[in-house]
Design an enzyme around this catalytic site. Structure first.
Site, PDB file in Angstrom:
ATOM      1  N   LYS A 114     -10.807   4.248   1.108  1.00 18.30           N
ATOM      2  CA  LYS A 114     -10.181   3.507   0.376  1.00 18.30           C
ATOM      3  C   LYS A 114     -10.342   2.456  -0.446  1.00 18.30           C
ATOM      4  CE  LYS A 114      -6.250   1.455   2.236  1.00 18.30           C
ATOM      5  NZ  LYS A 114      -5.223   1.470   2.947  1.00 18.30           N
ATOM      6  N   GLU A 148       0.495  -1.183   0.471  1.00 18.97           N
ATOM      7  CA  GLU A 148       0.161   0.301  -0.137  1.00 18.97           C
ATOM      8  C   GLU A 148       0.638   1.324  -0.134  1.00 18.97           C
ATOM      9  OE1 GLU A 148      -4.257  -0.676   2.124  1.00 18.97           O
ATOM     10  OE2 GLU A 148      -2.308  -1.755   3.648  1.00 18.97           O
ATOM     11  N   GLU A 175      -7.549   6.516  10.233  1.00 26.31           N
ATOM     12  CA  GLU A 175      -7.604   7.548  11.583  1.00 26.31           C
ATOM     13  C   GLU A 175      -6.509   7.716  11.421  1.00 26.31           C
ATOM     14  OE1 GLU A 175      -9.125   3.590  11.692  1.00 26.31           O
ATOM     15  OE2 GLU A 175      -8.039   4.177  11.487  1.00 26.31           O
ATOM     16  N   TYR A 224     -14.150  26.866  -0.111  1.00 25.92           N
ATOM     17  CA  TYR A 224     -13.645  25.130  -0.903  1.00 25.92           C
ATOM     18  C   TYR A 224     -12.684  24.839  -1.394  1.00 25.92           C
ATOM     19  CZ  TYR A 224     -16.764  26.810  -4.336  1.00 25.92           C
ATOM     20  OH  TYR A 224     -18.081  27.296  -5.363  1.00 25.92           O
TER      21      TYR A 224
END
Length: 122
Positions: free
Chosen positions: A101, A24, A75, A56
Site C-alpha cells: 500500500k 481508506e 492478508e 499472465y
C-alpha cells in the site's frame, strides 16, 4: 525431464479501497503487486501453445477482479488471490504474492507497507 518455470508480474498498480480506517475505504489508495507463480510448464516449451501454460494475462485478470473487492486487511486480499490462482490454474504449484500500500495512513515518512504471502499445493 522435470522443470520448474516461474511466471511473474512486477509492479502491477491498482487503485483500490482496502484498509481498516474509514478514509481508506472511502478515498482509496494505490496498491502495488509483485507476483510469481511456479509450475511445470515443460509441455509449453515443446508445443509453443498457450493452452499448455498459464497466461499472465489470465493471471492479471484474477488480480484485477480480486483487487476490486474491498477488504480491511491486506492478508485477506492476498489469501483470496493466492487461493484463487491455485484453484483456477491447476498447473500452478506455488504462488508468492507481495501486496504493498503506497503512503499508508500511519503518520510515518514511508513509501509503502504491505504483506507477502507464499502458498503451495500440498
Amino acid at each position: 525431464m522435470k522443470t520448474t518455470t516461474t511466471i511473474f508480474l512486477r509492479n502491477v498498480i491498482f487503485y483500490a479501497y482496502h484498509g481498516v480506517a474509514p478514509q481508506e475505504t472511502t478515498v482509496g489508495n494505490t496498491f502495488i503487486i509483485d507476483l510469481t507463480v511456479k509450475g511445470n510448464f515443460l509441455q509449453s516449451m515443446e508445443t509453443d501453445d498457450v493452452a499448455d501454460t498459464v497466461s499472465y494475462a489470465d493471471i492479471y485478470g484474477v488480480l484485477k477482479q480480486e483487487m476490486a473487492v474491498p477488504s480491511k486487511l491486506l492478508e485477506h486480499v492476498c489469501g483470496r488471490i493466492t487461493k484463487r490462482l491455485l484453484h483456477d490454474f491447476p498447473l500452478i504449484e506455488e504462488v508468492r504474492l507481495r501486496l504493498s500500500k503506497r503512503n499508508p495512513p500511519m503518520g510515518a515518512d514511508i513509501d509503502s507497507a504491505g504483506v507477502e504471502v507464499f502458498l503451495a499445493r500440498e
